[in-house]
Design an enzyme around this catalytic site. Sequence first.
Site, PDB file in Angstrom:
ATOM      1  CE  LYS A 251     -13.350  -5.374   0.192  1.00 28.91           C
ATOM      2  NZ  LYS A 251     -12.481  -4.395   0.826  1.00 28.91           N
TER       3      LYS A 251
ATOM      4  CE  LYS B  80      -5.899  -8.724  -2.140  1.00 30.00           C
ATOM      5  NZ  LYS B  80      -6.423  -8.716  -0.818  1.00 30.00           N
TER       6      LYS B  80
ATOM      7  CE  LYS C  25      -4.390  -1.730   0.757  1.00 32.07           C
ATOM      8  NZ  LYS C  25      -5.645  -1.896   1.448  1.00 32.07           N
TER       9      LYS C  25
HETATM   10  P1  ATP Z   1      -8.669  -3.813  -0.983  1.00 30.86           P
HETATM   11  O1  ATP Z   1      -8.540  -3.951  -2.468  1.00 30.86           O
HETATM   12  O2  ATP Z   1      -9.442  -2.587  -0.562  1.00 30.86           O
HETATM   13  O3  ATP Z   1      -7.392  -3.976  -0.233  1.00 30.86           O
HETATM   14  P2  ATP Z   1      -9.538  -6.546  -0.715  1.00 30.86           P
HETATM   15  O4  ATP Z   1     -10.341  -6.977  -1.889  1.00 30.86           O
HETATM   16  O5  ATP Z   1      -8.152  -7.022  -0.623  1.00 30.86           O
HETATM   17  O6  ATP Z   1      -9.631  -4.975  -0.533  1.00 30.86           O
HETATM   18  P3  ATP Z   1     -10.138  -6.853   2.071  1.00 30.86           P
HETATM   19  O7  ATP Z   1     -11.150  -5.971   2.712  1.00 30.86           O
HETATM   20  O8  ATP Z   1      -8.719  -6.530   2.281  1.00 30.86           O
HETATM   21  O9  ATP Z   1     -10.392  -6.981   0.513  1.00 30.86           O
HETATM   22  O10 ATP Z   1     -10.410  -8.353   2.493  1.00 30.86           O
HETATM   23  C1  ATP Z   1     -11.629  -8.864   2.969  1.00 30.86           C
HETATM   24  C2  ATP Z   1     -11.525 -10.363   3.120  1.00 30.86           C
HETATM   25  O11 ATP Z   1     -11.507 -10.995   1.831  1.00 30.86           O
HETATM   26  C3  ATP Z   1     -10.237 -10.847   3.803  1.00 30.86           C
HETATM   27  O12 ATP Z   1     -10.537 -11.972   4.585  1.00 30.86           O
HETATM   28  C4  ATP Z   1      -9.341 -11.222   2.675  1.00 30.86           C
HETATM   29  O13 ATP Z   1      -8.377 -12.168   3.048  1.00 30.86           O
HETATM   30  C5  ATP Z   1     -10.340 -11.804   1.696  1.00 30.86           C
HETATM   31  N1  ATP Z   1      -9.885 -11.647   0.320  1.00 30.86           N
HETATM   32  C6  ATP Z   1      -9.604 -10.486  -0.304  1.00 30.86           C
HETATM   33  N2  ATP Z   1      -9.255 -10.688  -1.578  1.00 30.86           N
HETATM   34  C7  ATP Z   1      -9.296 -12.032  -1.770  1.00 30.86           C
HETATM   35  C8  ATP Z   1      -9.043 -12.879  -2.881  1.00 30.86           C
HETATM   36  N3  ATP Z   1      -8.668 -12.379  -4.050  1.00 30.86           N
HETATM   37  N4  ATP Z   1      -9.168 -14.211  -2.729  1.00 30.86           N
HETATM   38  C9  ATP Z   1      -9.562 -14.743  -1.535  1.00 30.86           C
HETATM   39  N5  ATP Z   1      -9.826 -13.987  -0.449  1.00 30.86           N
HETATM   40  C10 ATP Z   1      -9.699 -12.666  -0.545  1.00 30.86           C
END
Ligand code: ATP
Length: 333
Positions: A200, A197, A115
């Site tokens: 969001k 990965k 980040k």
């Molecule tokens: P951001 O892009 O804002 O960092 P993010 O998509 O990584 O968001 P988080 O809020 O960080 O989402 O994660 C929420 C939950 O979803 C956590 O338990 C995280 O481990 C899980 N998660 C996030 N992305 C993935 C993915 N691509 N595959 C499996 N689990 C995920």
Amino acid sequence: MIGDKKIVYSAVQPTGCITLGNYVGAIQNWLKLSEEYNSIFAIADLHALTVRQVPAEYRQRAMSFFAQYLACGLDPEKSIMYFQSHVPEHAELTWILNCFTYIGEAQRMTQFKDKSAKHTDNINMGLLDYPVLMASDILLYQTDFVPVGIDQKQHLELCRDLAIRFNNLYSPTFTVPEAYIGKQGAKIFSLQEPTKKMSKSDPDVNATVSIIDSADDIMRKFKRAVTDCDSVVRFDEVNKPGVSNLLTIFSAATGKTIEELEKEFEGKGYAQLKPAVGEAVAEKFRPIRERYDEYMKNKDYLMSVAKSGAEKARSIARRTLSKVYRKVGLVEG
Ligand code: ATP
Ligand code: LTN
């Protein structure tokens, strides 16, 4: 909590929309665990302030996330659901735990490094402190299991280290939690860059699928998913990351094993695989989208669930925080 059932705790930051990655990596396991354990699920709205948010949009999005939790099938009769910012004990315990966290430990976190590289103009203290706030979330509730995707494992390790350090310095205070990482779909990858990965906050709308996307959008995104130039449907994460990701998603959406799917698509190509995955995902998310629309029409109901969730959460959190204040030697108020 009631009885002696184990405690499950997890949260998602209200950024972007809840994705297929979040659903498969986290929420699907929340649903399963909430049937068996005492469960607490928060909207991590303090965490997401570590990157800039537009206030009016942010408020809307946090509400929308709450509706998405309910639409996914989380049941307020079975789980406590609330906004992190409604329970001030999270920020209070964070201060105490900050005094037990080494700067080097926080700087080593992969998410902090990622980040910081992404937001070079805003490497703020919150970004560094992020895992300490997350540890506070978890430790306040004497959590046993934390269902998350594999990307959060390092934060969980730090949380465990802090709990053990505090318990050793004083006396047993915190339950030392364990990460609960599902076998299937611990990591779902981007549809456009299948070695990254699914995230969001990815600005490429075709890279992610949201749980409230329309069926048409879901189909379009899967048809455009990046694969490779041969056309054999086989699971091979090193040489065929795109197809392997599609198979993982397909398996998560249908409950069929990867081997079963490989067999089903023997002799068929990607032109058949992609729309089939799209259809399975659209079908899986259709009831969620319908329930979501209903919940969003009833903000008063959402707020009443959130308010009663925060009250229940606070009464548990307060107990742990009082214990911590006493142990570190603060004068009791
Ligand atoms: P951001 O892009 O804002 O960092 P993010 O998509 O990584 O968001 P988080 O809020 O960080 O989402 O994660 C929420 C939950 O979803 C956590 O338990 C995280 O481990 C899980 N998660 C996030 N992305 C993935 C993915 N691509 N595959 C499996 N689990 C995920
Ligand atoms: N950092 C987590 C979200 C989160 C969380 C938590 C997860 C905040 N607090 C407590 C589990 C337990 C993430 O997924 N990015």
